[in-house]
Scaffold this motif. Structure first.
Motif, PDB file in Angstrom:
ATOM      1  N   PHE A  97       1.069  -1.023   0.351  1.00 55.06           N
ATOM      2  CA  PHE A  97      -0.394   0.009  -0.185  1.00 55.06           C
ATOM      3  C   PHE A  97       0.609   1.176  -0.447  1.00 55.06           C
ATOM      4  N   ASP A  98       0.726   2.310  -1.047  1.00 53.85           N
ATOM      5  CA  ASP A  98       1.937   3.022  -1.056  1.00 53.85           C
ATOM      6  C   ASP A  98       1.085   4.188  -1.510  1.00 53.85           C
ATOM      7  N   VAL A  99       0.913   5.768  -0.945  1.00 51.20           N
ATOM      8  CA  VAL A  99      -0.322   6.773  -1.091  1.00 51.20           C
ATOM      9  C   VAL A  99       0.912   7.820  -0.728  1.00 51.20           C
ATOM     10  N   ASP A 100       2.220   7.474  -1.516  1.00 52.83           N
ATOM     11  CA  ASP A 100       3.520   8.875  -0.266  1.00 52.83           C
ATOM     12  C   ASP A 100       3.146   9.724  -1.426  1.00 52.83           C
ATOM     13  N   THR A 101       4.044  10.619  -0.858  1.00 54.20           N
ATOM     14  CA  THR A 101       3.629  11.976  -1.612  1.00 54.20           C
ATOM     15  C   THR A 101       2.510  12.599  -2.603  1.00 54.20           C
ATOM     16  N   ASN A 102       1.443  12.703  -1.626  1.00 51.81           N
ATOM     17  CA  ASN A 102       0.343  13.097  -1.915  1.00 51.81           C
ATOM     18  C   ASN A 102      -0.099  14.449  -0.443  1.00 51.81           C
ATOM     19  N   GLN A 103      -1.588  14.702  -0.809  1.00 52.68           N
ATOM     20  CA  GLN A 103      -1.966  15.954   0.530  1.00 52.68           C
ATOM     21  C   GLN A 103      -2.539  15.305   1.356  1.00 52.68           C
ATOM     22  N   LEU A 104      -3.035  14.194   1.548  1.00 49.33           N
ATOM     23  CA  LEU A 104      -3.752  12.878   2.159  1.00 49.33           C
ATOM     24  C   LEU A 104      -4.246  13.711   4.113  1.00 49.33           C
ATOM     25  N   THR A 105      -4.581  14.002   4.532  1.00 48.85           N
ATOM     26  CA  THR A 105      -4.882  14.399   5.726  1.00 48.85           C
ATOM     27  C   THR A 105      -5.855  13.076   6.214  1.00 48.85           C
ATOM     28  N   GLY A 106      -6.250  13.708   7.607  1.00 49.79           N
ATOM     29  CA  GLY A 106      -6.367  12.894   8.463  1.00 49.79           C
ATOM     30  C   GLY A 106      -5.287  11.548   9.235  1.00 49.79           C
ATOM     31  N   THR A 107      -5.608   9.914   9.800  1.00 53.95           N
ATOM     32  CA  THR A 107      -5.312   9.562  10.664  1.00 53.95           C
ATOM     33  C   THR A 107      -4.574   8.171   9.769  1.00 53.95           C
ATOM     34  N   ILE A 108      -4.316   7.478   9.955  1.00 54.25           N
ATOM     35  CA  ILE A 108      -3.463   6.236   9.581  1.00 54.25           C
ATOM     36  C   ILE A 108      -4.722   5.198  10.098  1.00 54.25           C
ATOM     37  N   PRO A 109      -4.987   4.721   9.066  1.00 52.28           N
ATOM     38  CA  PRO A 109      -6.151   3.837   8.918  1.00 52.28           C
ATOM     39  C   PRO A 109      -5.808   2.455  10.248  1.00 52.28           C
ATOM     40  N   SER A 110      -6.723   1.786  10.567  1.00 49.24           N
ATOM     41  CA  SER A 110      -5.959   0.309  11.488  1.00 49.24           C
ATOM     42  C   SER A 110      -5.765  -0.891  10.656  1.00 49.24           C
ATOM     43  N   LEU A 111      -4.555  -1.031  10.398  1.00 48.49           N
ATOM     44  CA  LEU A 111      -3.993  -2.509  10.390  1.00 48.49           C
ATOM     45  C   LEU A 111      -4.386  -3.338  10.413  1.00 48.49           C
ATOM     46  N   SER A 112      -5.306  -3.751  11.417  1.00 50.15           N
ATOM     47  CA  SER A 112      -5.630  -5.240  12.422  1.00 50.15           C
ATOM     48  C   SER A 112      -6.230  -5.902  10.935  1.00 50.15           C
ATOM     49  N   GLY A 113      -5.617  -7.463  11.631  1.00 40.84           N
ATOM     50  CA  GLY A 113      -6.658  -8.561  10.424  1.00 40.84           C
ATOM     51  C   GLY A 113      -5.231  -8.413   8.665  1.00 40.84           C
ATOM     52  N   LEU A 114      -4.682  -7.216   8.706  1.00 35.61           N
ATOM     53  CA  LEU A 114      -3.829  -7.384   7.351  1.00 35.61           C
ATOM     54  C   LEU A 114      -2.633  -8.322   7.298  1.00 35.61           C
ATOM     55  N   ASN A 115      -2.880  -9.325   7.513  1.00 33.32           N
ATOM     56  CA  ASN A 115      -1.718  -9.961   7.690  1.00 33.32           C
ATOM     57  C   ASN A 115      -0.930 -10.331   7.072  1.00 33.32           C
ATOM     58  N   SER A 116      -1.707  -9.896   5.366  1.00 28.06           N
ATOM     59  CA  SER A 116      -0.831 -10.548   3.851  1.00 28.06           C
ATOM     60  C   SER A 116       0.218  -9.392   3.863  1.00 28.06           C
ATOM     61  N   LEU A 117      -0.166  -7.550   5.003  1.00 26.38           N
ATOM     62  CA  LEU A 117       0.676  -7.085   4.255  1.00 26.38           C
ATOM     63  C   LEU A 117       2.369  -6.795   4.572  1.00 26.38           C
ATOM     64  N   PHE A 118       3.138  -6.160   3.679  1.00 24.00           N
ATOM     65  CA  PHE A 118       4.380  -6.209   3.442  1.00 24.00           C
ATOM     66  C   PHE A 118       5.188  -4.611   3.271  1.00 24.00           C
ATOM     67  N   PHE A 119       4.903  -3.326   2.593  1.00 25.83           N
ATOM     68  CA  PHE A 119       4.731  -2.450   2.198  1.00 25.83           C
ATOM     69  C   PHE A 119       3.787  -1.603   2.713  1.00 25.83           C
ATOM     70  N   PHE A 120       3.825  -0.461   3.296  1.00 25.47           N
ATOM     71  CA  PHE A 120       3.382   0.539   3.742  1.00 25.47           C
ATOM     72  C   PHE A 120       3.904   1.907   3.447  1.00 25.47           C
ATOM     73  N   ASP A 121       3.414   2.781   3.178  1.00 27.98           N
ATOM     74  CA  ASP A 121       4.118   3.377   3.022  1.00 27.98           C
ATOM     75  C   ASP A 121       3.523   5.035   2.746  1.00 27.98           C
ATOM     76  N   VAL A 122       2.562   5.461   3.791  1.00 31.39           N
ATOM     77  CA  VAL A 122       1.973   7.669   3.439  1.00 31.39           C
ATOM     78  C   VAL A 122       3.495   8.475   3.843  1.00 31.39           C
ATOM     79  N   GLU A 123       4.186   8.187   3.520  1.00 28.40           N
ATOM     80  CA  GLU A 123       4.846   9.484   3.492  1.00 28.40           C
ATOM     81  C   GLU A 123       4.642  10.248   3.227  1.00 28.40           C
TER      82      GLU A 123
END
Length: 198
Positions: free
Chosen positions: A146-172
């Protein structure tokens, strides 16, 4: 000769029938979702829009589109750096979608809901001008990237609970606030710098 002619005729009928089946396999709802995607993201101005809006049954040959082995469903939209502009439309019409690569374009507006996209594995929206919040990721048990870095997103980081396959998470490099949620999955990369996190 008659037998040969008859065999040739039967073969031609078989090929015609097979071709008709192949042309009719993509559900109309998925074709409609692709056409909405094209219209919403300025398809006529894309760098490459080869094949798009062609006849029914040609969807798997459109530039940047991937299908499953039986060409029955759309599994990928791969249009990185292709001069897409505008807002992303709803993706719910593409229930078999596994990959969305639309990074490094000029997309704006919000990220559509990802509810129901249970096959989604790779999601790249980095390098656009997206605003609003990151949608809920719950239920996306196959999500690995999940890669959404370099945008203008606001709010919080959503829950990652149950995402057992998640390997790469980038919201920089957004404008996210709040705290870092409990981490899940087999995360190797968790990039959150250049935000307003506490």
């Amino acid at each position: 000769m008659r037998l040969r002619a008859r065999l040739g005729f039967v073969t031609a009928l078989f090929i015609a029938a097979f071709s008709s089946c192949a042309l009719a396999q993509i559900p109309q709802s998925e074709r409609d979702a692709l056409i909405a995607f094209y219209n919403s993201t300025g398809g006529s101005s894309w760098t490459n829009s080869s094949g798009w809006n062609g006849a029914a049954g040609t969807e798997c040959t459109w530039f940047g589109i991937a299908c499953d082995d039986s060409t029955a469903h759309i599994t990928g939209i791969l249009l990185a750096s292709n001069n897409l502009s505008g807002a992303l439309p709803s993706l719910v019409g593409l229930p078999a979608l596994e990959q969305l690569y639309v990074q490094d374009n000029q997309l704006h507006g919000t990220i559509p809901s990802l509810v129901g996209l249970k096959n989604l594995r790779e999601f790249y929206l980095n390098g656009n001008q997206l605003t609003g919040t990151i949608p809920a990721l719950s239920g996306l048990t196959n999500l690995s990237t999940f890669d959404v870095d370099t945008n203008q997103l606001t709010g919080t980081i959503p829950s990652l609970s149950g995402l057992n396959s998640l390997f790469f998470f980038d919201v920089e490099s957004n404008a996210l606030t709040g705290t870092i949620p409990p981490l899940a999955g087999n995360l190797a990369i968790f990039a959150v710098s250049n935000n307003n996190l506490t």
